[in-house]
Design an enzyme around this catalytic site. Sequence first.
Site, PDB file in Angstrom:
ATOM      1  N   PRO A 140       1.163  -1.372   6.019  1.00 14.87           N
ATOM      2  CA  PRO A 140       0.210  -0.586   5.106  1.00 14.87           C
ATOM      3  C   PRO A 140       0.048  -1.482   3.718  1.00 14.87           C
ATOM      4  O   PRO A 140       0.875  -2.373   3.235  1.00 14.87           O
ATOM      5  CB  PRO A 140       0.808   0.491   4.754  1.00 14.87           C
ATOM      6  CG  PRO A 140       2.393   0.343   4.754  1.00 14.87           C
ATOM      7  CD  PRO A 140       2.408  -0.717   6.048  1.00 14.87           C
ATOM      8  N   CYS A 143       4.484   7.338   0.968  1.00 20.43           N
ATOM      9  CA  CYS A 143       3.677   8.670   1.506  1.00 20.43           C
ATOM     10  C   CYS A 143       4.506   9.950   1.114  1.00 20.43           C
ATOM     11  O   CYS A 143       4.206  10.970   1.313  1.00 20.43           O
ATOM     12  CB  CYS A 143       3.250   8.548   2.743  1.00 20.43           C
ATOM     13  SG  CYS A 143       4.859   8.199   3.970  1.00 20.43           S
TER      14      CYS A 143
END
Length: 545
Positions: A116, A250
């Site tokens: 990511p 996250c």
Amino acid sequence: MIRDTDLQSIQQVRTLLKRAREAQQIFKTFSQEQVDRVFAAMAEAGYRAAEPLARLAVEETGYGKVGDKILKNKFATRDVYEAYIGMRTVGVLREDKEKGILEIGEPVGVVAAIIPTTNPTSTALFKGLIAIKARNGIVVSPHPRAVNCTCEAVRIVAEAAERAGAPSGLIGCITTVHLAGTQELMRARETSVILATGGPGLVRAAYSAGKPAYGVGPGNVPVYIDRSADVAKAVADVIAGKSFDWGTLCSSEQALVVDEPVYDAVVAHLREKHAYFLNDKEVEQVGRVLVTPQGGINPELVGHSPQAIGRAAGIYIPDDVQVLVAPLQAIGKEVPLSREKLSPVLALYRARDWEDGCEKCIELLKIGGMGHTLAIHARDEHVIMQFGLHKPAFRILVNTPASIGAVGYTTGLDPSMTLGCGSLGGNITADNISPKHLLNIKRVAYETKPLSPMRETGETWRPSGVSARKSEPHFPYQKALSSDVSRKGSATTKSEPKPSPSMPHKHRAPAVTVSNSERKYGTSGLSGEDVDQIVVRFLKERGLQ
């Protein structure tokens, strides 16, 4: 010459996969000592490059803080190395002598690693290390906004691995990044398993690629502060967790749910920590710039400071502010700031009690965080246990910052930059991903239950530890017919066989031996026929026959 970027990307992927597969065929023959030597060299090289990689990541992506990215890079190398260096991944991993089973480790093959943009270097370092520890090859696909920093991280550990004896090509990184190349990486014959960290669309693509895949779901992490909590520590943990790398993990805190009796104290401590409370108009302004009309996160503001978010929303935010707080009443997809934000913006809710707090936390998880993480600050063990038993999250963190507690930095969880969300989040596992997830386990099983003589003897079987049927009435005459009490009233003489205890009482018939018609029973000299009649009459009177 190939001029199209998509075709160039596909060709590069095929070349990298071929090299990784060939190198892995050699690497899988390495001993545990040789594997650990490569593993250590990679960890040390990545750790030493933690600062320049962090600076490169911030410069290229614009996300997060250099200092916190340094910490993440060190965590992804040093902490991962220390956690897994003692793990056996070669040869016999475990022997169960009682069951006669040997467990032998086998690598899965070549790992396709999707990285990511939020954690572009730490995740690349982490996935490289766990793949090599399990004797796999790996090909990394960077995010288009983080190609340079991700490929630099991969280059550093790849060169260190080769210096330590690993075959060339074992670790590769795509430099010509295109969606077509990433799709080829996930679907290619040489790919054995996919490690996908990214947005929901990418994770869905990984699961539909026809390969085994470890994906991660979103993390709309709620934090509950109970009336029994150490409020000052709880608020300090929330601020630290939410502002860490400007919320790019996250697992970072997304919403704060506060028990009514300590709500005012929590607000006071937040203000002391220079949290900025948005008014109703500012909540709307920030929600409009952070969340797209389609409900997605605005990539231009992910991992940005409160001041940058304020400027985008037309709000002045003082320089000492680390977190923006949005007091909210409602929860839902139509309430932008109740969703995952990946930035230092924190929703705030008031709860009547812990049961109401429970419901609010579940509502928050349902709109984008099922199975991921929930944090609770409390000293009441009953409340903590209720959250642990009944909340739909697979990491329940107690009295610690959520963002770094979930990855194992402040807790005993396996250190990981890829956090499974289980079936609730559409993932195959709820674990923190580690080298064990990149190993196949072969089992050598020796015979322990010979086929001859046959085990099926015809005897009635019942599960061990299961009590007698409670639905059956107690048979008061059973003692008189048991094997240790004869019809002569003696507990030492041999009796006739007793009825099978597995049969319902209504089908039981008293086992009476009548071969000797002259045999007498008891002090009054009853015949066998007399005893049978007495038993039948007794059963009828008790309603048992």
